[in-house]
Scaffold this active site. Structure first.
Site, PDB file in Angstrom:
ATOM      1  CD  GLU A   1      45.773  38.102  34.673  1.00 21.28           C
ATOM      2  OE1 GLU A   1      44.949  38.312  33.634  1.00 21.28           O
ATOM      3  OE2 GLU A   1      46.857  38.981  34.569  1.00 21.28           O
TER       4      GLU A   1
ATOM      5  CG  ASP B   1      44.368  37.871  40.060  1.00 19.15           C
ATOM      6  OD1 ASP B   1      44.769  38.741  39.270  1.00 19.15           O
ATOM      7  OD2 ASP B   1      43.013  37.127  40.240  1.00 19.15           O
TER       8      ASP B   1
ATOM      9  CD  GLU C   1      52.640  38.442  35.790  1.00 15.54           C
ATOM     10  OE1 GLU C   1      52.262  39.081  34.933  1.00 15.54           O
ATOM     11  OE2 GLU C   1      52.119  37.135  35.976  1.00 15.54           O
TER      12      GLU C   1
HETATM   13  C1  XIL Z   1      51.937  39.239  28.798  1.00 15.75           C
HETATM   14  C2  XIL Z   1      53.311  39.052  28.263  1.00 15.75           C
HETATM   15  O1  XIL Z   1      54.329  40.125  28.756  1.00 15.75           O
HETATM   16  C3  XIL Z   1      52.961  39.658  26.770  1.00 15.75           C
HETATM   17  O2  XIL Z   1      54.364  39.557  26.124  1.00 15.75           O
HETATM   18  C4  XIL Z   1      51.911  38.860  26.234  1.00 15.75           C
HETATM   19  O3  XIL Z   1      51.520  39.220  24.934  1.00 15.75           O
HETATM   20  C5  XIL Z   1      50.723  38.901  27.054  1.00 15.75           C
HETATM   21  O4  XIL Z   1      51.155  38.595  28.365  1.00 15.75           O
HETATM   22  N1  XIL Z   1      49.806  39.240  33.400  1.00 15.75           N
HETATM   23  C6  XIL Z   1      50.179  37.999  33.255  1.00 15.75           C
HETATM   24  C7  XIL Z   1      51.154  37.657  32.040  1.00 15.75           C
HETATM   25  O5  XIL Z   1      50.259  37.274  34.111  1.00 15.75           O
HETATM   26  O6  XIL Z   1      51.236  36.567  31.681  1.00 15.75           O
HETATM   27  C8  XIL Z   1      51.163  38.847  30.993  1.00 15.75           C
HETATM   28  O7  XIL Z   1      52.072  38.650  30.181  1.00 15.75           O
HETATM   29  C9  XIL Z   1      50.964  40.549  31.767  1.00 15.75           C
HETATM   30  C10 XIL Z   1      49.995  40.450  32.758  1.00 15.75           C
END
Ligand code: XIL
Length: 352
Positions: A156, A201, A264
């Site tokens: 990101e 990202d 994700e």
């Molecule tokens: C999030 C996790 O799911 C949470 O548990 C944590 O508190 C914060 O991060 N993008 C990402 C992830 O790359 O690392 C994030 O994960 C969600 C958004």
């Protein structure tokens, strides 16, 4: 005795015709799981807390063949002070992966949200900043060399319009932040030459500006000799998101020739954050169709570039969206009781 043997054997020959020996039917594969059907890895984000629950681990092991750390391998969790690391949780995750034959995807070496407080408050100049980060990357990647077979090196760094995030300590410290990130990819490569290195990202496929910036960065890395193997697009989506632009954006991203990771994935259904939301049968089906469409668009990429699809969790029981979005949210493939949802069937159907 002899007589008895003769009688018995006669009996056998003269008795009623034995039922015909069943000819084995064509082996019909029992319900294939997503990991069995897919020709690429199926991953999930996980946590050491979730691994304490047997129903969770059995579901994870049955349906997934890759894991990533939801947060316990991020900088703020590992880098406890300028002279010490907290490895326990990360080790636990990596050992779980190793013991259960799951591939481990490391997430994430750098993220503007995860610089530890002690680090940002030290206000390092660019030379000390980079030396420190280099030491950190080298320590982490070397420790899990051979087990974490891939890493998100940077996460990101761009806004949706393609500009760099100004709230990133890297942006504040370096005149040329992208070059700094390029060197970080090199530090990771030096620590484990076999690990696949990713830029990760969100909304890259959906946001033209961000996608352009990512592609430009990849071009620059190639030109200037910095290593990069893949791009992860997070795909934290809503059932209302535009599938057609996602699909064309993903295809465009693949023109880089790099590995592509849907890294994700979760699909929000309570799009209006309503307290009265009901996850009805038709809502479940809508989500299933959406999962299917996303898997299908991934399948349309060149086979050699399909790295993995990773869902951001296993079950609706533990999803970051309960806090970050709305308590009534049901974004994953398994329900709170570890039963497969329609979403699971949609995912399965989307696979080639
Ligand atoms: C999030 C996790 O799911 C949470 O548990 C944590 O508190 C914060 O991060 N993008 C990402 C992830 O790359 O690392 C994030 O994960 C969600 C958004």
């Amino acid at each position: 005795m002899l007589l008895l043997t003769i009688l018995l054997s006669c009996d056998k020959e003269e008795g009623p015709t034995a039922p015909p020996i069943e000819t084995p039917e064509e082996e019909v594969p029992a319900d294939l799981t997503i990991k069995e059907k897919a020709k690429f890895n199926i991953g999930s984000a996980t946590t050491t807390a979730a691994l304490k629950e047997p129903a969770y681990t059995s579901t994870l092991k049955k349906h997934f063949n890759q894991v990533t750390a939801e947060y316990e391998m991020k900088m703020a969790h590992i880098w406890s002070s300028s002279t010490s690391y907290s490895w326990d949780k990360a080790d636990e995750l990596v050992n779980f992966a190793k013991e259960n034959n799951l591939e481990m995807h490391g997430h994430t070496l750098l993220w503007y949200k995860s610089f530890p407080g002690w680090f940002t408050s030290a206000n390092y100049d660019s030379v000390s900043f980079e030396n420190k980060v280099k030491t950190y990357i080298t320590a982490v990647v070397s420790r899990y060399k051979g087990t974490a077979i891939s890493w998100d090196v940077a996460n990101e760094i761009f806004n949706d319009n393609g500009s760099l995030r100004v709230d990133d300590a890297v942006y504040v410290t370096f005149k040329d932040p992208v070059a700094f990130y390029g060197r970080c990819f090199q530090y990771a490569r030096d620590a484990d030459p076999a690990a696949k290195l990713f830029y990760n990202d969100y909304r890259i496929a959906l946001s033209g500006g961000k996608r352009y910036a990512v592609k430009q960065m990849v071009e620059r890395f190639k030109r200037e000799g910095f290593p990069i193997d893949g791009i992860g697009d997070q795909f934290h989506t809503l059932v209302s998101s535009g599938l057609a632009s996602m699909k064309s954006g993903l295809k465009d991203l693949a023109t880089t020739g790099l590995l592509i990771h849907i890294s994700e994935l979760d699909i929000r259904v309570n799009v209006n954050k309503s307290d009265n939301y009901v996850f009805s049968t038709s809502e479940q089906q809508k989500q299933a169709d959406f999962y299917k469409a996303i898997v299908e668009m991934f399948e349309e990429l060149p086979q050699a570039q399909k790295f993995a699809i990773t869902t951001w969790g296993v079950t609706d029981k533990n999803t970051w969206l309960s806090d970050w979005w709305h308590p009534k949210e049901y974004p994953l493939l398994f329900d709170k009781n570890f039963q497969k949802k329609k979403a699971y069937d949609g995912f399965l159907e989307g696979l080639n």
